[in-house]
Scaffold this motif. Structure first.
Motif, PDB file in Angstrom:
ATOM      1  N   HIS A 114       1.132  -1.198  -0.540  1.00 21.08           N
ATOM      2  CA  HIS A 114      -0.313  -0.082   0.247  1.00 21.08           C
ATOM      3  C   HIS A 114       0.911   1.245  -0.217  1.00 21.08           C
ATOM      4  CE1 HIS A 114      -4.523  -0.716   0.770  1.00 21.08           C
ATOM      5  NE2 HIS A 114      -3.818  -1.542   0.693  1.00 21.08           N
ATOM      6  N   HIS A 115       1.473   1.737   0.734  1.00 21.36           N
ATOM      7  CA  HIS A 115       1.924   2.901   1.757  1.00 21.36           C
ATOM      8  C   HIS A 115       3.456   2.689   0.967  1.00 21.36           C
ATOM      9  CE1 HIS A 115      -2.281   2.144   3.431  1.00 21.36           C
ATOM     10  NE2 HIS A 115      -2.526   3.099   2.524  1.00 21.36           N
ATOM     11  N   HIS A 163      -2.239  -1.595   8.054  1.00 22.73           N
ATOM     12  CA  HIS A 163      -2.785  -0.616   6.586  1.00 22.73           C
ATOM     13  C   HIS A 163      -2.293   0.870   7.337  1.00 22.73           C
ATOM     14  CE1 HIS A 163      -5.115   2.671   4.806  1.00 22.73           C
ATOM     15  NE2 HIS A 163      -4.760   1.004   3.612  1.00 22.73           N
ATOM     16  N   HIS A 333     -10.490   8.356   7.178  1.00 16.33           N
ATOM     17  CA  HIS A 333      -9.818   7.399   6.750  1.00 16.33           C
ATOM     18  C   HIS A 333      -7.532   8.133   7.000  1.00 16.33           C
ATOM     19  CE1 HIS A 333      -8.601   4.621   3.439  1.00 16.33           C
ATOM     20  NE2 HIS A 333      -7.662   5.684   3.000  1.00 16.33           N
ATOM     21  N   HIS A 400      -7.658  11.540   1.153  1.00 11.82           N
ATOM     22  CA  HIS A 400      -5.794  11.860   1.328  1.00 11.82           C
ATOM     23  C   HIS A 400      -5.935  13.443   1.471  1.00 11.82           C
ATOM     24  CE1 HIS A 400      -5.151   7.679   2.187  1.00 11.82           C
ATOM     25  NE2 HIS A 400      -5.524   6.782   1.094  1.00 11.82           N
ATOM     26  N   HIS A 502      -1.653   3.297  -4.147  1.00  8.82           N
ATOM     27  CA  HIS A 502      -2.875   3.247  -2.961  1.00  8.82           C
ATOM     28  C   HIS A 502      -1.828   4.394  -2.351  1.00  8.82           C
ATOM     29  CE1 HIS A 502      -5.767   0.244  -1.655  1.00  8.82           C
ATOM     30  NE2 HIS A 502      -4.492  -0.436  -2.377  1.00  8.82           N
TER      31      HIS A 502
HETATM   32  S1  RUQ Z   1      -5.134   3.548   1.862  1.00  9.59           S
HETATM   33  S2  RUQ Z   1      -6.237   5.025  -1.566  1.00  9.59           S
HETATM   34 CU1  RUQ Z   1      -6.782   5.954   1.271  1.00  9.59          CU
HETATM   35 CU2  RUQ Z   1      -4.209   1.995   1.806  1.00  9.59          CU
HETATM   36 CU3  RUQ Z   1      -5.671   2.865  -0.925  1.00  9.59          CU
END
Ligand code: RUQ
Ligand code: CUA
Length: 655
Positions: A114-115, A163, A333, A400, A502
């Motif tokens: 993901h990041h 995550h 988020h 985000h 992501h």
């Molecule tokens: S995160 S946009 Cu928002 Cu792992 Cu995917």
């Protein structure tokens, strides 16, 4: 002809527009074709032979890997295999790299990355490493920006849905890994309905050494919420880490309804410096854990996997003043900290507004014990006391935020498909640009640092639909490049990505390019089974295992005729590429191998295995078009019957 006239008139119009105000420029840029489009083309054009200004490391999502792009061109430069087997290079297939994918669940050939985040020194990206998390079977990887290869993967025990990871503090003291799903801690068999109050959300702090080596320092035993995303403090807030939570309801079923009951969830503010001190003074409790720690060594070209069995658990309530909750509306988020470290944004994905907290107000509220209650013994701060401001009516479904280092922030809105620019401090919306479509993450190079390089922004969009030529039901996700150097954002380019990006991390090429390795030096090759010259090549039998020590150089293998192998043997081809010239790999593939090819870089040794099933004379060849005589780069293996007594014999040109 009509078409031609149309183009002419547009060109004429655009000439008239030169020197016009911003608004005119904006409206003409928003038309998707015409003369301004060619202006956009110039701004992303990197002439043949020229290099891009920035590297962008874009997560591959369910590809498990990391892709490298150049900006502004949007050219894909490389795919770096991380959590998934990658037949293109043999990563995860070769004997040397298989240990990288080892976990406490055994060998896992796939991951969901993901990041990515780039290592930092004094709050600035330093171009040493990229870290990236694996969401499904929790792991953090470290990739070297000298070799662009994965050097280390550490599994995160007691976590589930890794995550809120893998963000680094401003001197790369820590990379964090937070659990998205709360789970029994440690795992045990229990009724799911008894989740509430019994599941936990461990947040793991991994210390990073000067050589990059990762080591789990401690695991914070947090209440059983979902920890979604996180970012470190910087400047005055250096020493803190912030995590968004959702499902503070602790619902275990039908979360789409049941996890959206509370008007506000929390941002958890964690004073990691305090906890670090506590741990250094002997605080915390060592508990059992089972996790793999995999390290790739560039001198042996070989990875090792070590199973670890302890982790230090810290109860935040025992540290005192180490963890606080800041109420934040509507299942936030993204959790983003501005370059100064003063503002902490939580994007409530079910709202239209953005909530921004103030670090200095938070500290004040803590000093004043301005609490409205507690959650599992952790103080909940008064919402009004930490609130810095609200961005009103930004759009729908904020996810985000990134910053340009000039006092502006940029937020993606998934539902209304747009990127919105707003001002820190006044909270007013300054600009909005549509994204195509349903944008998730966005990235400004240096976005998670004190000094963002606010020239370009890329948005990473979930839905592509009509943007490219159709390729059946599945289209690659799109990224869009915006110029953000002016007052208004300008969309310059669409380009396809791979997997599901992501997040991305960007850095100016100058910080990486000079350190990029060109070859592995043969005189530094410490691989246990390397053949460092043709004189070293040989075959050795050890029961049913046959080891072939082989070399490659333009344009032959040594040896290239092998005899004495029998059906039922397992053959290990240890292939060393003797080239010492930049970008001259050789490949190795053999008929019927239940394995991938090898792609061997200059000076490197790699091993593939082959279990011949049939008698005969079987060819192998180089898979990379390495020279004019690449097609001649081939050889034969003679395979005899199980009970044959053909002796081992290896030759090159009869020798
Ligand atoms: S995160 S946009 Cu928002 Cu792992 Cu995917
Ligand atoms: Cu070596 Cu083709």
């Amino acid at each position: 002809m009509k078409h031609f006239k149309f183009i002419l008139s547009i060109t004429f119009l655009s000439l008239l527009m030169v020197g016009c105000g911003d608004d005119d420029r904006k409206s003409s840029n928003r038309s998707s074709s015409g003369a301004m489009a060619s202006n956009a083309a110039e701004r992303v054009y990197v002439a043949p032979g020229e290099h891009d200004e920035f590297y962008a490391f874009i997560s591959g999502g369910y590809s498990g890997n990391l892709t490298v792009y150049g900006l502004p061109s949007g050219r894909m430069l490389k795919e770096i295999p991380v959590f998934s087997q990658f037949p293109t290079s043999g990563y995860g297939y070769s004997e040397e790299t298989r240990p990288m994918l080892n976990t406490s669940f055994g060998f896992i050939p796939w991951g969901d990355s993901h990041h990515p985040d780039i290592s930092q020194t004094n709050g600035d990206t330093d171009g040493r490493w990229v870290f990236i998390n694996e969401n499904n079977t929790p792991r953090i990887a470290r990739i070297s920006l000298e070799t662009f290869e994965t050097e280390e993967i550490i599994e995160i025990p007691h976590s589930a849905g890794n995550h809120s990871s893998s963000f680094v503090t401003e001197n790369t003291e820590y990379v964090v890994a937070g659990t998205r799903f709360s789970v029994p801690y440690p795992q045990k068999d229990m009724p799911i309905e008894e989740m509430k109050g019994n599941f936990k959300g461990p947040l793991t702090f991994i210390a990073v050494g000067d050589d990059g080596r990762m080591k789990i320092d401690f695991q914070l035993d947090m209440p059983g919420f979902n920890y979604d995303l996180s970012h470190p403090g910087r400047g005055d807030s250096h020493g803190w880490f912030f995590f968004t939570t959702y499902n503070t309801e602790e619902a275990h079923t039908m979360q789409e309804v049941n996890a959206s009951q509370n008007d506000k969830d929390f941002i958890a503010a964690v004073n990691w410096k305090k906890i670090q001190e506590y741990v250094q003074n002997g605080g915390g409790e060592e508990i059992d854990a089972e996790y793999a720690h995999n390290v790739y060594d560039h001198s042996t070209h070989t990875a090792t996997s070590t199973m670890m069995n302890k982790v230090l658990r810290v109860d935040p309530r025992e540290v005192g003043d180490a963890v606080f909750f800041m109420p934040t509306p509507k299942s936030p988020h993204g959790c983003d900290v501005d370059p100064s470290g003063e503002y902490i944004g939580g994007n409530g994905k079910l709202s239209t507004d953005l909530t921004v907290h103030s670090f200095s107000k938070m500290i004040q509220a803590i000093e004043n014990e301005d609490f409205t209650g507690e959650a599992y013994g952790i103080p909940v701060l008064n919402f009004d006391s930490t609130l810095a401001g609200t961005v009103k009516e930004g759009g729908l479904g904020p996810l985000h935020t990134e910053f340009d280092g000039k006092g502006n922030a940029y937020t993606t809105f998934f539902i209304s498909s747009e990127v919105v620019k707003w001002k820190l401090g006044t909270w007013e919306v300054l600009d909005r640009q549509p994204s195509y479509y349903s944008v998730g993450h966005l990235m400004i190079p240096g976005g998670n640092s004190r000094n963002p390089e606010g020239k370009y922004l890329i948005s990473m969009n979930k839905i592509t639909k009509d943007r490219y030529l159709p390729t059946g039901p599945e289209l690659e996700h799109s990224a869009q490049l915006y110029d953000i150097s002016g007052e208004k954002m300008e969309l310059l380019l669409d380009f396809p990505t791979h997997g599901e990006p992501h997040y991305a991390a960007g850095i100016s090429a100058d910080k990486v390019k000079p350190n990029s390795k060109k070859i592995y030096r043969l005189d530094e090759n410490k691989h246990a089974r390397a053949a460092l010259s043709e004189a070293d090549t040989r075959m050795e039998r050890d029961g049913n295992n046959v080891h072939v020590y082989m070399t490659t150089v333009r344009s032959h293998f040594a040896p290239d005729n092998l005899e004495g192998i029998k059906v039922g043997d397992k053959v290990f081809f240890h292939v060393t590429n003797l080239e010492q010239d930049f970008d001259v790999p050789h490949g190795f593939a053999i008929i019927g191998a239940n394995n991938s090819e090898l792609l061997i870089m200059p000076g490197q040794t790699k091993t593939t295995t082959w279990e011949p099933k049939k008698e005969g004379v079987w060819p192998f060849y180089c898979t990379d078009f390495c020279s004019a005589l690449h097609q001649e780069m081939q050889g034969y293996v003679r395979v005899s019957g199980k009970n044959s007594n053909v002796p081992l014999r290896w030759t090159l040109d009869g020798e």
